[in-house]
Design a protein around this motif. Structure first.
Motif, PDB file in Angstrom:
ATOM      1  N   THR A  99       0.845  -1.189   0.000  1.00  0.00           N
ATOM      2  CA  THR A  99       0.000   0.000   0.000  1.00  0.00           C
ATOM      3  C   THR A  99       0.880   1.238   0.000  1.00  0.00           C
ATOM      4  O   THR A  99       1.890   1.298   0.704  1.00  0.00           O
ATOM      5  N   ALA A 100       0.488   2.237  -0.807  1.00  0.00           N
ATOM      6  CA  ALA A 100       1.203   3.500  -0.862  1.00  0.00           C
ATOM      7  C   ALA A 100       0.187   4.626  -0.835  1.00  0.00           C
ATOM      8  O   ALA A 100      -0.944   4.468  -1.299  1.00  0.00           O
ATOM      9  N   SER A 101       0.572   5.764  -0.256  1.00  0.00           N
ATOM     10  CA  SER A 101      -0.311   6.916  -0.238  1.00  0.00           C
ATOM     11  C   SER A 101       0.476   8.159  -0.597  1.00  0.00           C
ATOM     12  O   SER A 101       1.688   8.250  -0.360  1.00  0.00           O
ATOM     13  N   GLN A 102      -0.237   9.114  -1.208  1.00  0.00           N
ATOM     14  CA  GLN A 102       0.391  10.371  -1.632  1.00  0.00           C
ATOM     15  C   GLN A 102      -0.573  11.519  -1.353  1.00  0.00           C
ATOM     16  O   GLN A 102      -1.751  11.450  -1.735  1.00  0.00           O
ATOM     17  N   ARG A 103      -0.084  12.528  -0.689  1.00  0.00           N
ATOM     18  CA  ARG A 103      -0.898  13.718  -0.431  1.00  0.00           C
ATOM     19  C   ARG A 103      -1.201  14.386  -1.765  1.00  0.00           C
ATOM     20  O   ARG A 103      -0.313  14.563  -2.586  1.00  0.00           O
ATOM     21  N   MET A 104      -2.450  14.770  -1.974  1.00  0.00           N
ATOM     22  CA  MET A 104      -2.853  15.276  -3.275  1.00  0.00           C
ATOM     23  C   MET A 104      -2.613  16.779  -3.457  1.00  0.00           C
ATOM     24  O   MET A 104      -2.536  17.243  -4.579  1.00  0.00           O
ATOM     25  N   ASN A 105      -2.500  17.527  -2.388  1.00  0.00           N
ATOM     26  CA  ASN A 105      -2.157  18.938  -2.535  1.00  0.00           C
ATOM     27  C   ASN A 105      -1.110  19.296  -1.501  1.00  0.00           C
ATOM     28  O   ASN A 105      -1.053  18.750  -0.420  1.00  0.00           O
ATOM     29  N   ASN A 106      -0.273  20.226  -1.838  1.00  0.00           N
ATOM     30  CA  ASN A 106       0.825  20.609  -0.963  1.00  0.00           C
ATOM     31  C   ASN A 106       0.669  22.050  -0.516  1.00  0.00           C
ATOM     32  O   ASN A 106       1.591  22.840  -0.608  1.00  0.00           O
ATOM     33  N   ALA A 107      -0.531  22.407  -0.040  1.00  0.00           N
ATOM     34  CA  ALA A 107      -0.806  23.776   0.403  1.00  0.00           C
ATOM     35  C   ALA A 107      -0.127  24.056   1.726  1.00  0.00           C
ATOM     36  O   ALA A 107       0.178  23.222   2.490  1.00  0.00           O
TER      37      ALA A 107
END
Length: 66
Positions: free
Chosen positions: A58-66
């Protein structure tokens, strides 16, 4: 961390563990990034989560870098 599955789908992506293109389950989760209860509702961010159907990685990635 609170996870809410808003959408899910299937996709073929490269798995780093398998080192080839494999089928993946793909979903979006809303995660709370703050450990503090005060203002925690303002620290929620969407994450794209993938799970390889071959090995389970399983991998996850933050979709916005605000």
């Amino acid at each position: 961390m609170i996870g809410t599955d808003h959408s899910s789908g299937d996709g073929v992506e490269r798995c780093e563990t398998c080192a080839v293109q494999t089928p993946h389950d793909v979903s979006i989760e809303i995660r709370t990034e703050s450990d503090k209860e005060k203002n925690a509702e303002f620290s929620r961010e969407p994450y794209r989560v993938t799970r390889c159907r071959m090995c389970g990685e399983t991998a996850s990635q933050r979709m916005n870098n605000a």
